[in-house]
Design a protein around this motif. Structure first.
Motif, mmCIF file in Angstrom:
data_model
loop_
_atom_site.group_PDB
_atom_site.id
_atom_site.type_symbol
_atom_site.label_atom_id
_atom_site.label_comp_id
_atom_site.label_asym_id
_atom_site.label_seq_id
_atom_site.Cartn_x
_atom_site.Cartn_y
_atom_site.Cartn_z
ATOM 1 N N LYS A 71 -48.983 -4.716 22.379
ATOM 2 C CA LYS A 71 -49.303 -6.040 21.830
ATOM 3 C C LYS A 71 -48.150 -7.020 21.951
ATOM 4 N N ASP A 72 -46.932 -6.507 22.155
ATOM 5 C CA ASP A 72 -45.779 -7.393 22.305
ATOM 6 C C ASP A 72 -45.910 -8.258 23.557
ATOM 7 N N LYS A 73 -46.635 -7.771 24.568
ATOM 8 C CA LYS A 73 -46.818 -8.551 25.788
ATOM 9 C C LYS A 73 -47.527 -9.866 25.498
ATOM 10 N N LYS A 74 -48.536 -9.795 24.641
ATOM 11 C CA LYS A 74 -49.288 -11.004 24.298
ATOM 12 C C LYS A 74 -48.398 -11.998 23.567
ATOM 13 N N GLN A 75 -47.572 -11.504 22.654
ATOM 14 C CA GLN A 75 -46.672 -12.374 21.904
ATOM 15 C C GLN A 75 -45.587 -12.957 22.798
ATOM 16 N N MET A 76 -45.270 -12.264 23.871
ATOM 17 C CA MET A 76 -44.228 -12.697 24.795
ATOM 18 C C MET A 76 -44.689 -13.829 25.716
#
Length: 238
Positions: A71-76
């Motif tokens: 999910k960090d990819k989306k926030q990035m």
């Protein structure tokens, strides 16, 4: 003053080396979370006066993007989108190592965003088509791209001033809001380059102002935009 600036640069580089080493010893999940927090701090360093700091920050940015998982990819994604134009401009950096690092980082960013065309253009080094690709891929960011471009008109490097002028000419054709106030802001910035010491920059600025002031036509159609995008640069003439 120069000594103080060198000291600041050294401190920043030491900090980046520390971050890189620490990230290398973290678990994938913890490294991903740390990378998410670090990326925003790296973006301003892409345009630092120090070649070494530019290169190191861009290389670290490239590496941390590859550490992001789940999910960090989306926030990035937001910070990744903000990095695209600076990385594109830095592909024209007079330092070959900075230009190479920028291309590599832009490629990683394009893959993270899953932008197929940008990935292809970056891999094949079709630099004069990347600017148009950014504008077509994300039309909602045209105004932001224009704002990001303006500081590069004052860059000490001729190739970067040229790249910024070209991109502004392209972006102006994609703007939805053609208000007189906005056009005046763009033209005022370009007028400052009419007396640029480099003939290639001043000529390109004059050509771009003519395009910006002319009635808007359908974006990406016609010889004018293509000629502007691929106008021979100072670097390319050497």
């Amino acid at each position: 003053m120069a000594s103080q600036e060198n000291g600041n640069t050294d401190n920043k580089m030491k900090a980046l080396f520390v971050f890189r080493n620490v990230l290398g010893h973290m678990s994938r999940e913890k490294a991903s979370l740390t990378a998410l927090q670090l990326v925003e701090k790296l973006l301003p360093l892409f345009d630092d006066e120090s070649r070494q700091l530019r290169e190191l920050s861009i290389c670290l940015f490239r590496d941390v993007l590859q550490m992001v998982v789940g999910k960090d990819k989306k926030q990035m994604e937001e910070n990744v989108r903000r990095s695209l134009l600076p990385l594109f401009f830095r592909m024209s950096d007079q330092s070959g190592s900075v230009a190479k690092a920028s291309q590599e980082a832009l490629l990683v960013a394009a893959k993270l965003l899953k932008w197929t065309q940008l990935t292809h253009l970056t891999q094949t080094q079709q630099t004069c088509r990347i600017g148009e690709c950014l504008l077509v891929q994300d039309r909602s960011r045209v105004e932001e791209y224009l704002s990001q471009s303006l500081p590069y008109l004052k860059d000490a490097q001729v190739p970067l001033r040229e790249a910024a002028v070209r991109f502004i000419g392209l972006a102006a054709q994609h703007r939805r809001d053609q208000s007189e106030e906005k056009l005046a802001e763009i033209c005022t910035a370009l007028q400052l380059l009419e007396k640029d010491a480099e003939l290639s920059v001043s000529s390109l600025a004059i050509q771009t102002m003519l395009i910006v002031r002319s009635p808007r036509k359908k974006p990406t159609s016609g010889w004018t935009l293509w000629a502007l995008c691929c106008w021979p640069s100072k670097a390319g003439q050497k």
